[in-house]
Motif scaffolding. Structure first.
Motif, mmCIF file in Angstrom:
data_model
loop_
_atom_site.group_PDB
_atom_site.id
_atom_site.type_symbol
_atom_site.label_atom_id
_atom_site.label_comp_id
_atom_site.label_asym_id
_atom_site.label_seq_id
_atom_site.Cartn_x
_atom_site.Cartn_y
_atom_site.Cartn_z
ATOM 1 N N VAL A 8 -8.060 -0.667 -3.786
ATOM 2 C CA VAL A 8 -9.073 0.304 -4.590
ATOM 3 C C VAL A 8 -9.947 0.665 -3.758
ATOM 4 N N ASN A 9 -10.461 1.888 -3.884
ATOM 5 C CA ASN A 9 -11.639 2.521 -2.936
ATOM 6 C C ASN A 9 -12.608 3.280 -4.027
ATOM 7 N N LYS A 10 -12.275 3.001 -5.425
ATOM 8 C CA LYS A 10 -13.288 3.592 -6.438
ATOM 9 C C LYS A 10 -14.126 2.460 -6.843
ATOM 10 N N GLY A 11 -15.503 2.747 -6.998
ATOM 11 C CA GLY A 11 -16.503 1.752 -7.384
ATOM 12 C C GLY A 11 -16.166 1.356 -8.743
ATOM 13 N N LEU A 30 0.912 -1.283 -0.030
ATOM 14 C CA LEU A 30 -0.099 0.049 0.130
ATOM 15 C C LEU A 30 1.002 1.234 0.036
ATOM 16 N N LYS A 31 2.022 1.165 0.785
ATOM 17 C CA LYS A 31 2.901 2.532 0.721
ATOM 18 C C LYS A 31 3.507 2.516 -0.562
ATOM 19 N N LEU A 32 4.057 1.368 -1.026
ATOM 20 C CA LEU A 32 4.682 1.455 -2.554
ATOM 21 C C LEU A 32 3.934 2.036 -3.394
ATOM 22 N N PHE A 33 2.434 1.649 -3.562
ATOM 23 C CA PHE A 33 1.675 1.740 -4.466
ATOM 24 C C PHE A 33 1.214 3.460 -4.496
ATOM 25 N N ILE A 34 1.049 3.938 -3.097
ATOM 26 C CA ILE A 34 0.748 5.398 -2.966
ATOM 27 C C ILE A 34 2.012 6.165 -3.593
ATOM 28 N N ASP A 35 3.160 5.949 -3.138
ATOM 29 C CA ASP A 35 4.361 6.627 -3.698
ATOM 30 C C ASP A 35 4.416 6.537 -5.422
ATOM 31 N N ILE A 36 4.005 5.363 -6.066
ATOM 32 C CA ILE A 36 3.864 5.428 -7.365
ATOM 33 C C ILE A 36 2.796 5.885 -8.090
ATOM 34 N N LYS A 37 1.787 6.282 -7.115
ATOM 35 C CA LYS A 37 0.287 6.578 -7.789
ATOM 36 C C LYS A 37 -0.091 5.356 -8.457
ATOM 37 N N TRP A 38 -0.424 4.329 -7.783
ATOM 38 C CA TRP A 38 -1.036 3.066 -8.358
ATOM 39 C C TRP A 38 -2.214 2.684 -7.864
ATOM 40 N N ILE A 39 -2.574 3.690 -6.616
ATOM 41 C CA ILE A 39 -4.121 3.102 -6.084
ATOM 42 C C ILE A 39 -4.978 3.487 -7.081
ATOM 43 N N ASN A 40 -6.157 2.614 -6.835
ATOM 44 C CA ASN A 40 -7.186 2.612 -7.905
ATOM 45 C C ASN A 40 -6.860 2.525 -9.265
ATOM 46 N N THR A 41 -6.066 1.425 -9.711
ATOM 47 C CA THR A 41 -5.722 1.014 -10.806
ATOM 48 C C THR A 41 -5.754 -0.447 -10.972
ATOM 49 N N TYR A 42 -5.776 -1.051 -12.157
ATOM 50 C CA TYR A 42 -5.964 -2.463 -12.242
ATOM 51 C C TYR A 42 -4.596 -2.977 -11.988
ATOM 52 N N GLN A 43 -3.537 -2.517 -12.118
ATOM 53 C CA GLN A 43 -2.075 -3.168 -11.904
ATOM 54 C C GLN A 43 -2.087 -3.071 -10.541
ATOM 55 N N ALA A 44 -2.551 -2.278 -9.575
ATOM 56 C CA ALA A 44 -2.496 -2.261 -8.123
ATOM 57 C C ALA A 44 -2.989 -3.686 -7.616
#
Length: 293
Positions: A233-236, A142-156
């Motif tokens: 992911v927190n977006k519907g 979660l910390k890594l994906f926040i840093d690279i802006k992967w949150i709410n993406t398929y690759q996450a």
């Protein structure tokens, strides 16, 4: 000169054993029946609950009476977004399976055919990486994906699922490739094939049962994944079907929509059931390949 004729004494028949022997034949069947009943009972209750009326969701009857499709209509109702969630699950599971097969086939064939130092150590490290519990990796990811802006993406969701599925795929396919004689590639290269052509035209078709088995196992694991999808992911518009089911709300927003969740569970199970039934022969062939030499 007299001769004595010796007659064999009649064997004693154990009447109790003879009476008990018919029952012994049915004991294994009885055990299998109990196991099947134990495993299928939750699925049966899920189907029955899915076709009850919402007002009857706490009914304990073995059959829905009256039969109703209200729960299924509610699952695909306006504003629920469950159809989009199913599509997201299909994308995540499908891409994870394809990438796992591509990387896993190359890695497994390399480990099965090439001889180098510490090869067994490499295999041990690969399978060890799949033993870490997923909950222990959520915070770092979660910390890594926040840093690279992967949150709410398929690759996450795809990359973590790939990291969990790939070790098992490599281990399974490596064992499968080791069962194949090296003379197959050598004969193909004598006929003019390159090593890559020998792998693509000779080895890969023969490895189809193992590949299909690995693909089905990977797809099921990625389709059922919940923890990573819920955390990343927190977006519907990106949530998968499992996450969508967990967020179903009742009429008032506080009651538990058991009927709707059961109906959604039936819908989610259908693709897995179709895949297993469609490829059951290849799955069995892949699981039993190499069992007898």
């Amino acid at each position: 000169m007299s001769t004595e004729v010796k007659t064999a004494a009649p064997k004693k028949v154990d009447i109790k054993a003879a009476e008990a022997s018919p029952w012994r034949k049915y004991l294994p069947l009885l055990g299998v029946g109990i196991i099947v009943l134990y495993c299928l009972a939750p699925f049966y209750w899920m189907i029955v609950s899915a076709f009850r009326r919402p007002l009857d969701q706490f009914d304990n009857a073995l059959l829905p009476s009256p039969f109703s499709l209200d729960n299924l209509r509610a699952v695909f109702g306006d504003g629920v977004g469950f159809g989009r969630a199913l599509l997201n699950s299909l994308i995540v599971a499908g891409v994870t399976t394809i990438l796992t097969l591509i990387v896993g086939l190359v890695a497994a064939y390399t480990l099965a055919r090439l001889e180098f130092r510490f090869k067994n150590v490499v295999l041990a490290i690969i399978i060890t990486t799949s033993m870490f519990p997923g909950i222990s990796l959520v915070i770092p990811l979660l910390k890594l994906f926040i840093d690279i802006k992967w949150i709410n993406t398929y690759q996450a969701m795809i990359v973590p699922s790939l990291s969990f599925a790939l070790p098992l795929a490599v281990w399974t396919l490596t064992t499968f490739f080791r069962q194949m004689p090296r003379e197959l590639e050598q004969a193909a290269m004598v006929d003019g094939c390159t090593p890559a052509q020998a792998f693509r035209k000779i080895i890969l078709p023969l490895a189809a049962p193992g590949v299909f088995t690995t693909a089905i196992i990977t797809f099921i694991a990625a389709w059922n994944e919940f923890l990573i999808a819920l955390s990343m992911v927190n977006k519907g518009e990106y949530q998968t079907a499992n996450v969508a089911i967990s967020k179903f709300q009742g009429i008032s927003g506080f009651d538990q929509p058991f009927g709707t969740q059961m109906a959604a569970g039936v819908v989610v199970t259908i693709p897995l059931l179709i895949a297993v039934l469609a490829f059951q022969r290849r799955i069995v062939a892949g699981l039993t390949a190499g069992g007898v030499k």
